[in-house]
Every structure is written in structure tokens, then in C-alpha cells.
Motif scaffolding. Sequence first.
Motif, PDB file in Angstrom:
ATOM      1  N   TYR A 225      90.825 -20.985  17.448  1.00  0.00           N
ATOM      2  CA  TYR A 225      90.268 -22.252  16.961  1.00  0.00           C
ATOM      3  C   TYR A 225      89.110 -22.707  17.832  1.00  0.00           C
ATOM      4  CZ  TYR A 225      90.220 -27.239  15.611  1.00  0.00           C
ATOM      5  OH  TYR A 225      89.868 -28.494  15.190  1.00  0.00           O
ATOM      6  N   GLN A 226      87.921 -22.741  17.259  1.00  0.00           N
ATOM      7  CA  GLN A 226      86.733 -23.271  17.927  1.00  0.00           C
ATOM      8  C   GLN A 226      86.737 -24.775  17.691  1.00  0.00           C
ATOM      9  OE1 GLN A 226      83.831 -24.792  18.038  1.00  0.00           O
ATOM     10  NE2 GLN A 226      82.151 -23.506  18.686  1.00  0.00           N
ATOM     11  N   ALA A 227      87.194 -25.516  18.700  1.00  0.00           N
ATOM     12  CA  ALA A 227      87.443 -26.953  18.542  1.00  0.00           C
ATOM     13  C   ALA A 227      86.256 -27.785  18.991  1.00  0.00           C
ATOM     14  CB  ALA A 227      88.702 -27.341  19.317  1.00  0.00           C
ATOM     15  N   GLY A 228      85.054 -27.449  18.515  1.00  0.00           N
ATOM     16  CA  GLY A 228      83.875 -28.220  18.876  1.00  0.00           C
ATOM     17  C   GLY A 228      84.031 -29.683  18.495  1.00  0.00           C
ATOM     18  N   VAL A 229      83.525 -30.582  19.350  1.00  0.00           N
ATOM     19  CA  VAL A 229      83.636 -32.016  19.078  1.00  0.00           C
ATOM     20  C   VAL A 229      82.319 -32.611  18.588  1.00  0.00           C
ATOM     21  CG1 VAL A 229      85.523 -32.285  20.718  1.00  0.00           C
ATOM     22  CG2 VAL A 229      83.168 -32.670  21.496  1.00  0.00           C
ATOM     23  N   ASP A 230      81.343 -31.773  18.270  1.00  0.00           N
ATOM     24  CA  ASP A 230      80.061 -32.292  17.798  1.00  0.00           C
ATOM     25  C   ASP A 230      80.044 -32.803  16.359  1.00  0.00           C
ATOM     26  OD1 ASP A 230      80.366 -29.634  17.074  1.00  0.00           O
ATOM     27  OD2 ASP A 230      78.534 -28.940  18.044  1.00  0.00           O
ATOM     28  N   PRO A 231      81.143 -32.698  15.566  1.00  0.00           N
ATOM     29  CA  PRO A 231      81.170 -33.478  14.324  1.00  0.00           C
ATOM     30  C   PRO A 231      81.274 -34.993  14.560  1.00  0.00           C
ATOM     31  CG  PRO A 231      82.653 -31.591  14.150  1.00  0.00           C
ATOM     32  CD  PRO A 231      82.253 -31.709  15.595  1.00  0.00           C
ATOM     33  N   PHE A 232      81.480 -35.404  15.810  1.00  0.00           N
ATOM     34  CA  PHE A 232      81.545 -36.820  16.171  1.00  0.00           C
ATOM     35  C   PHE A 232      80.259 -37.533  15.751  1.00  0.00           C
ATOM     36  CE2 PHE A 232      80.873 -40.191  19.462  1.00  0.00           C
ATOM     37  CZ  PHE A 232      81.960 -40.992  19.137  1.00  0.00           C
TER      38      PHE A 232
END
Length: 304
Positions: A225-232
Motif C-alpha cells: 500500500y502506497q499511502a501517500g498523503v498528498d490527496p490532502f
Amino acid sequence: MIAVVHHPAYVVAGGRVGQVTKNAAIRDLLRAEGETIEWIEPELMPRPCIEAVHDPDYVDEVLNARVPREKERRIGFPVTEAVALRSQMVAGGTWLAARIALERGFAANSACGSHHALATTGAGYCVLNDLAIAAVRLVEEGTVARVLIVDGDVHQGDGTAALTAGRQGIATYSIHAERNFPVRKARSTLDIALPDGTGDVAYLDALESSLAPLMDEQRPDLILYQAGVDPFGGDRLGRLALTREGLIARDRLVAGLARKRGIPLASTVGGGYDEDVAAVARRHVAAILTLGSVLLPAHDRALP
């Protein structure tokens, strides 16, 4: 305890402005969790495993810190010896997190998710594609038969999709902003491209309605799982509008879908870009703690 794979080489001098500071801040916030976290050091990913995914000439350029300037421009920073060491180490870390997850249900690598790196070059702040390298190694060594790479970064996982296309036992899923980088998208097993400004409700609906059927179709032994937080919504390189609560709900949803089906999950950090480094680091740490709270329910705790 939540197993977190980390090595001092993850935090290096050099690289993109702000990136090293973010990794250091993530490390320090996780240290503040005390006995909640079990720290585990990885080893270097063996060169043959890297060359199973990347072109050997490019691997040689990276490991010897001789990447041509035109490729460094695509990457976004110079590939120094320290960056080369880090790139090889974090690939080993993603693989190790996967192995631990298979035993415990969940583990996190405290860096990477370098989903833009391609066969012959890096791109978009990514040097070596740790997700693809780890997935291919896991399948080829017989540790698992099927891996599903779930990419939650705001940018499409083009490199991961391209490097694993046609490889038996590996499927890819990317949910991302349609109009964001890269301009030329690759084809994942399933791509969910969202319009600018998509918020919590529409995002979570799109995620659940697409990812749950894919899990049932693919029946993976493991999820990376690539859990990038840039959809913020406040991310300076994002085009979506998730709130902090929306990001946490996203990670609870992914973890819940995996837990319901008995699928172990290993996470990587992915993207997150903010002038307030401490704020973006808190989002990354919240992702790790959220995943652990669902997949390791005995260790549930309040989020930061």
C-alpha cells in the motif's frame, strides 16, 4: 507493537529540498510513540533483484552515483552516493516490511513508495521503484503467489504499472487526480482517475466501490500500500480535497477491506508536500498508526 522498518540511511544529506527533513520528522514522531513502535533495520536490496525490474545500465548509474544530468532533472535532484545508498536500502525496506506483514498482518516502511521510477530512469522524485522491486522479488522467490499494489498517492503510479505490466502474480490499482502528474499515464490493472477538488465523500465512495471488487477478483496473498498523503486538500502538489479525517477514513477503509479478507498489508510513505514539514509528517505518521489500529486491533490508540 507496530513493526516499522527504518534505517539511518533513509535520512540523508542531499536530495530534494524538504524531503530529508520530512523523513527525519516522520522518524522522530514515531520515536515519540515509544513502545508502540518496534524498530527493525533492513538490509540492502540485492543488485540482481533491482535488475529484475530496472535496466542494468541504469542500476549501474544509480549505484555508482553517475546518473546523467538529464535523468537527474527528471528525478528532481542529484543522485549522490548517499541518495544511491538510500534508494537501495529503502527497496530492501519495502521487501522486509512485506515479509513481516505476512507474519503479523501489518508492517510499515518508514519511507519510499517511489512509484514514478521507470526501467531506464527515475522521475518525479523517485530513483528506484521499491514497490515494483519488492513485488517482483516476493513473487519470484516464491514467498507469495499474488501481490496487489494499491496506490493512494494523488499522482498516478505510472512507473509501478509500467514495470509490473504483464508480470504474472502482480496487479496494480491507482486512485489519483486525473489532471495531475504524470501527463502521460500508464495503464494499471485498475485506474480510478478523479476530477480536481474531489472531497472525502466522493473519494471514499469511489475507493470502496472499485477496490473491494478488485480484491475479490485478484485474491492477493499480500497488499503493498502506497499511502501517500498528498490527496490532502492543502497539499501543494495535490489537486484533490481530502481533509485530515478523510485521509484517516481512507486508510481505515483500505485496511478494513484487507482485514475482512485476511490479506496482510505492508505500507510505504509515498508523497506529501507542505511548507509545514511537521504537519505533513504528522499526516504520514497518522497513516501508519491508523493502518496498525485496524490490522493490529489489540494495539489501537488515539491518533496524533
